[in-house]
Design a protein around this motif. Structure first.
Motif, short mmCIF file in Angstrom:
data_model
loop_
_atom_site.label_atom_id
_atom_site.label_comp_id
_atom_site.label_asym_id
_atom_site.label_seq_id
_atom_site.Cartn_x
_atom_site.Cartn_y
_atom_site.Cartn_z
N THR A 1 1.06 -1.32 0.01
CA THR A 1 0.02 0.03 0.08
C THR A 1 0.91 1.29 0.04
O THR A 1 0.72 2.13 -0.79
CB THR A 1 -0.96 0.07 1.29
N GLN A 2 1.85 1.07 0.95
CA GLN A 2 2.63 2.44 0.97
C GLN A 2 3.45 2.59 -0.40
O GLN A 2 3.79 3.75 -0.96
CB GLN A 2 4.17 2.39 2.09
N GLN A 3 3.81 1.33 -0.80
CA GLN A 3 4.69 1.44 -2.24
C GLN A 3 3.71 2.01 -3.36
O GLN A 3 4.04 2.94 -4.08
CB GLN A 3 5.10 0.06 -2.51
N ARG A 4 2.37 1.41 -3.31
CA ARG A 4 1.59 2.00 -4.54
C ARG A 4 1.17 3.48 -4.03
O ARG A 4 1.12 4.16 -5.21
CB ARG A 4 0.24 1.09 -4.01
N LYS A 5 1.06 3.59 -2.72
CA LYS A 5 0.82 5.06 -2.56
C LYS A 5 1.87 6.04 -2.99
O LYS A 5 2.02 7.06 -3.69
CB LYS A 5 0.67 5.58 -0.85
N GLU A 6 3.13 5.44 -2.75
CA GLU A 6 4.46 6.36 -3.07
C GLU A 6 4.50 6.35 -4.65
O GLU A 6 4.92 7.42 -5.25
CB GLU A 6 5.85 5.65 -2.74
N GLU A 7 4.10 5.09 -5.32
CA GLU A 7 4.15 5.13 -6.78
C GLU A 7 3.00 6.24 -7.44
O GLU A 7 3.27 6.94 -8.21
CB GLU A 7 3.65 3.74 -7.31
N ARG A 8 1.82 6.20 -6.61
CA ARG A 8 0.82 7.06 -7.00
C ARG A 8 1.23 8.67 -6.96
O ARG A 8 1.03 9.46 -7.78
CB ARG A 8 -0.42 6.92 -6.16
N GLN A 9 2.12 8.59 -5.62
CA GLN A 9 2.50 10.14 -5.38
C GLN A 9 3.65 10.53 -6.57
O GLN A 9 3.33 11.72 -7.09
CB GLN A 9 3.23 10.23 -3.96
N SER A 10 4.70 9.60 -6.67
CA SER A 10 5.48 9.81 -7.95
C SER A 10 4.90 9.91 -9.11
O SER A 10 5.09 10.77 -9.92
CB SER A 10 6.27 8.47 -8.01
N ASP A 11 3.81 9.28 -9.44
CA ASP A 11 3.14 9.45 -10.65
C ASP A 11 2.41 10.66 -10.66
O ASP A 11 2.22 11.51 -11.64
CB ASP A 11 1.93 8.21 -10.95
N GLN A 12 1.58 11.03 -9.43
CA GLN A 12 1.11 12.40 -9.44
C GLN A 12 2.19 13.67 -9.74
O GLN A 12 2.04 14.40 -10.30
CB GLN A 12 0.28 12.41 -8.06
N LEU A 13 3.29 13.39 -9.05
CA LEU A 13 4.23 14.31 -9.07
C LEU A 13 4.80 14.52 -10.59
O LEU A 13 4.99 15.59 -11.07
CB LEU A 13 5.52 13.98 -8.04
N GLN A 14 5.03 13.23 -11.21
CA GLN A 14 5.48 13.18 -12.52
C GLN A 14 4.39 14.01 -13.46
O GLN A 14 4.79 14.62 -14.54
CB GLN A 14 5.61 11.93 -12.87
N GLN A 15 3.12 13.36 -13.13
CA GLN A 15 1.90 14.18 -14.09
C GLN A 15 1.88 15.49 -13.84
O GLN A 15 1.62 16.39 -14.55
CB GLN A 15 0.64 13.47 -13.69
N LYS A 16 2.13 16.00 -12.29
CA LYS A 16 2.29 17.22 -12.29
C LYS A 16 3.22 18.10 -12.81
O LYS A 16 3.02 19.17 -13.42
CB LYS A 16 2.07 17.56 -10.74
N ALA A 17 4.28 17.26 -12.85
CA ALA A 17 5.55 18.11 -13.56
C ALA A 17 5.26 18.24 -14.99
O ALA A 17 5.65 19.26 -15.64
CB ALA A 17 6.91 17.40 -13.32
N LEU A 18 4.77 17.11 -15.32
CA LEU A 18 4.64 16.84 -16.92
C LEU A 18 3.29 17.98 -17.23
O LEU A 18 3.52 18.79 -18.30
CB LEU A 18 3.79 15.55 -17.46
N ARG A 19 2.31 18.15 -16.49
CA ARG A 19 1.37 18.99 -16.56
C ARG A 19 1.86 20.65 -16.72
O ARG A 19 1.58 21.48 -17.40
CB ARG A 19 0.26 18.94 -15.32
N GLU A 20 2.70 20.80 -15.72
CA GLU A 20 3.34 22.04 -15.46
C GLU A 20 4.41 22.35 -16.59
O GLU A 20 4.24 23.45 -17.15
CB GLU A 20 4.44 22.06 -14.10
N ARG A 21 5.24 21.36 -17.24
CA ARG A 21 5.77 21.74 -18.28
C ARG A 21 4.93 21.82 -19.51
O ARG A 21 5.19 22.69 -20.18
CB ARG A 21 6.70 20.34 -18.47
N ASN A 22 3.75 21.27 -19.62
CA ASN A 22 2.87 21.51 -20.55
C ASN A 22 2.30 22.69 -20.61
O ASN A 22 2.18 23.55 -21.56
CB ASN A 22 1.86 20.37 -20.74
N GLU A 23 1.78 23.29 -19.22
CA GLU A 23 1.46 24.43 -19.17
C GLU A 23 2.37 25.62 -19.24
O GLU A 23 1.98 26.59 -20.17
CB GLU A 23 0.73 24.52 -17.60
#
Length: 679
Positions: A123-145
């Motif tokens: 669960t923690q790993q999935r949570k971390e993975e989700r957080q990392s995915d969210q961070l990546q998506q956020k970074a990607l979104r910020e880069r796209n923005e």
């Protein structure tokens, strides 16, 4: 954990095999099975139970295999272990089972903990993975923005630059249009300013040195105003206006300069009038001084005569006694002489009237019309009659009726549309009329075309028709709207320049409608009825064969006078040429002759008032003091003569108008006058 459980099962099997091996040494036969009776321990009080009925043997488990070979002998009781050992083994087995259960429970608890830990880690790993995915998506979104923002900034900058270029181009176009409008407006003001400036300069040049000194301040102000206006004109021509509103301000400033020049002209006129009044007062004072001196001289002469009389009385008293008889005779002779002188004086006094009390008796013709104006009137009517007689074949021939209708349509349509809406509109309607007179084909109702050259008499016929149509506008458009007279007058003047006979024909129609424009007061002939006489001075018959009412007659005469005055002061089209055909002196001559002919009730006052309202501004600006003298003559001499015939409303309105002009020392310009170069 699975390996441990399998290990435990192996340990259990090994213990079982060990115990079975120990028991097999003591047994000689089979001891177990349903077909075998139980072997009881020795010394037991219990009796064996009877054997159960035989039943079919239970099926052995398929996976059960014998551990030891089957021995076909009967065991002894001694081969069985002791009960305590059995109990101990049972206890041990139960303890082993209990230990196994505990171990299993502990192992299960450990396994549950490990599963929980694994689940929590997952669960923690999935949570971390989700957080990392969210961070990546956020970074990607910020880069796209950021990329979108950059693209948007670039597009916005490009659009802004394009808008700025477009706005600058539009601003340049607006500046050019405003500059053009400013040039046109300032040029109009410049023409008016130059005319006014030249008029004031002429007035100042015509004055003597002493009078010019009185207007020194106004002269300096005039020069300053001229320099200011020249600077304004030069700045507008160069286009030195940083802000768009400055173009409009330049027009306003030019208008203000013109108004200032008008005010300056009025100030000069007022100053000159005050100066002339001062001079007149000085002259009056000098005349009063002379009268006083003459009166004193007369008193001195009377005193001297009185003294002489006293001396003579003294001498007479001294000689009274000696010459009583002679004195009495002398007194009688003196009385006779005085009586004779008195009689002679009474006889000669009526024979010496003052020239100012009895005006010179005018001739019969001068009371109705001036001879020069009568000759001009007769010449105009003769030309008109000759043209009317010449066009009778065209006017009476039945086969030419359609042609006459086409000519009327070609003239009436553009003539009725004449107005000062815009220069283009006025020029367009004039071009339609003039192109027809120039021989250009004109469309008619049936789809065909006609020209003025289709008949040799058509030109004179159309000229008479157009002149009559212009005069008829006084009854419709001009009576209700005085400003409408000026566009018609401008077109009339233009045709007058291009077709000189048209102007004379137009005047003939005007004189036929109103002989007072000559001015000519047609006298009533002997034996002529009042109705017949009224027809001769312009009254019309109604549909009921009755004379029109005086108010309708006066309204129609007012419209005619407005058009006549508008023709005098209007300018034609620029392209027609600068030649003047009916100048301002015609208005001056009319006014000067009108006040010397016999006045008639209502109509005389109405015509004079209308001419003054339309021409007064131009007459005052052009003739100055002479025009003021003419106004004073009308007020002081003509109005008392008019009062002997007229006590109605027009006469009262004329008196109020004259008083207003002379009180304000100015006449407002007529509303609706077209500026020079309008079209």
């Amino acid at each position: 954990m699975d390996d441990m459980m399998r290990s435990m099962d192996c340990l259990k099997m090994a213990a079982t095999f060990h115990n079975a091996a120990l028991a097999s040494t003591m047994c000689t036969g089979r001891t177990l099975g349903e077909d075998r009776e139980p072997i009881w321990v020795e010394g037991s009080s219990k009796t064996p139970e009877p054997p159960l009925p035989e039943e079919s043997p239970a099926p052995e488990p398929k996976n059960e295999t014998p551990l030891l070979p089957e021995i076909d002998f009967e065991p002894n009781i001694s081969c069985f272990p002791d009960l305590q050992d059995i109990n101990a083994s049972i206890v041990r087995r139960e303890l082993a089972e209990e230990g196994k259960r505990c171990v299993r429970q502990q192992l299960k608890a450990i396994k549950d903990k490990q599963d929980a830990l694994r689940m929590s880690r997952e669960t923690q790993q999935r949570k971390e993975e989700r957080q990392s995915d969210q961070l990546q998506q956020k970074a990607l979104r910020e880069r796209n923005e950021s990329l979108l923002i950059q693209k948007a900034d670039q597009m916005t900058a490009a659009q802004l630059e394009a808008q700025q270029r477009e706005q600058s181009a539009q601003r340049q176009q607006i500046d050019q249009k405003l500059h053009k409008l400013a040039l046109e407006g300032v040029s109009r003001c410049q023409r008016r300013f130059n005319q006014k400036y030249e008029g004031i300069a002429k007035i100042l040049l015509s004055l003597d040195q002493e009078t010019v000194k009185v207007c020194a301040a106004q002269n300096a102000q005039l020069k300053e105003l001229g320099q200011k206006f020249e600077q304004l004109v030069s700045s507008v021509k160069m286009g030195n206006c940083e802000i768009q509103s400055q173009f409009l301000c330049s027009i306003i400033k030019a208008e203000e300069c013109c108004k200032s020049l008008d005010a300056l002209e009025m100030d000069i006129i007022k100053q000159l009038a005050e100066f002339s009044e001062q001079i007149q007062q000085q002259l009056k004072m000098e005349a009063a001084k002379k009268l006083e001196e003459e009166r004193q001289k007369q008193q001195q002469q009377q005193e001297e005569q009185r003294q002489k009389l006293e001396e003579q009385q003294k001498l007479e008293e001294q000689e009274k006694l000696r010459k009583e008889k002679e004195e009495s005779e002398a007194k009688e002779k003196q009385q006779e002489a005085e009586t004779a002188k008195a009689e002679a004086a009474n006889v000669h006094v009526p024979l010496e009237p003052k020239s100012q009390d009895v005006p010179p008796a005018p001739t019969a013709s001068s009371t109705c019309v001036h001879p020069d104006r009568l000759k001009f009137y007769n010449d105009i009517l003769a030309l008109y009659q000759s043209k009317v007689d010449a066009i009778k074949p065209l006017q009476t021939e039945e086969s030419l009726k359609q042609y006459r209708t086409g000519c009327q349509r070609a003239i009436n349509l553009p003539l009725n549309a004449i107005s000062a809406v815009s220069p283009q509109h006025l020029a367009q309607n004039f071009d339609k009329l003039y192109s027809f007179f120039a021989g250009q084909p004109t469309k008619v109702m049936n789809g065909g075309t006609i020209t003025i050259n289709d008949h040799p008499l058509a030109r004179d016929y159309c000229m008479l028709l157009m002149a009559k149509k212009f005069v008829s506008q006084t009854e419709t458009a001009i009576c209700s709207n005085p400003q409408a007279a000026f566009p018609f007058a401008s077109v009339i003047i233009t045709f007058w320049k291009l077709l000189p006979d048209f102007g004379k024909v137009f005047l003939a129609y005007m004189y036929k409608e109103s002989p007072f424009l000559v001015p000519y007061v047609i006298p009533q002939q002997q034996g002529q009825t009042p109705e017949q006489y009224l027809k001769t001075i312009g009254y019309r018959l109604t549909d009921k064969n009755e004379l029109e009412k005086p108010d309708i007659y006066l309204k129609r005469q007012t419209g005619i006078a407005r058009l006549y005055a508008a023709v005098i002061i209007s300018q034609g089209r620029k392209a027609a040429g600068p030649d003047e055909c009916f100048e301002l002196n015609e208005g001056w001559l009319w006014l000067a002759h009108m006040v010397h002919v016999k006045p008639l009730p209502d109509i005389s006052a109405t015509m004079i008032m209308e001419i003054l309202q339309t021409l007064g501004f131009e007459l005052w600006r052009t003739y100055g003091k002479q025009f003021v003298k003419l106004l004073l003559y009308i007020q002081n001499i003509y109005m008392p003569q008019l009062a002997a015939y007229d006590e109605g409303g027009p006469k009262t309105r004329l008196e109020m108008l004259l008083a207003k002009f002379l009180r304000e020392r100015q006449i407002a310009q007529a509303v609706g006058v077209l500026p020079p170069g309008f079209w």
